[in-house]
Design a protein around this motif. Sequence first.
Motif: not given
Length: 142
Positions: A111-115, A118-126, A131-133
């Motif tokens: 999941f962290l790799t997926h984020l 996508r240019g995201r972190t846990l703090a910026t995850c939507r 859903n995509a993951c």
Amino acid sequence: MLADRVDALLTGTDGSIAAALLPLREAILATNNAQAALSHLGRSRAHDVLAEIAAGRAPLTHATLDQHGPIIALFARTHLLRRLRRHLNGSALQPGAAYRARAELAASSLFLTHLRRRGRTLATCRQIDLNACIASPRLTID
């Protein structure tokens, strides 16, 4: 067998292993337990990280190699170990519980790799990132 696996992971798009990756190759091959190293490469996300480095999508740095370590370690300490200790209540760890904990750690790392991809972190995850993951065929833990 380990050398073949490592070579396949570290071979770039040009068909060769970059000179900067040769010390990493030698360090992996210097293990005392080749079977354990093969197992780790097969069940961890190390193979993804090495492939990203070899393809030039990630730099060869300690930060890249350790990118999820602190978050995963925190998750393991605060969630998984606490839950295991509570359920064990002094008895031996059963194989199913150990398997589940490993699967949760692997899924968390994926999941962290997926984020990150996508240019995201846990703090910026939507929600759309989650859903995509979940819909991704890469998020399968056997």
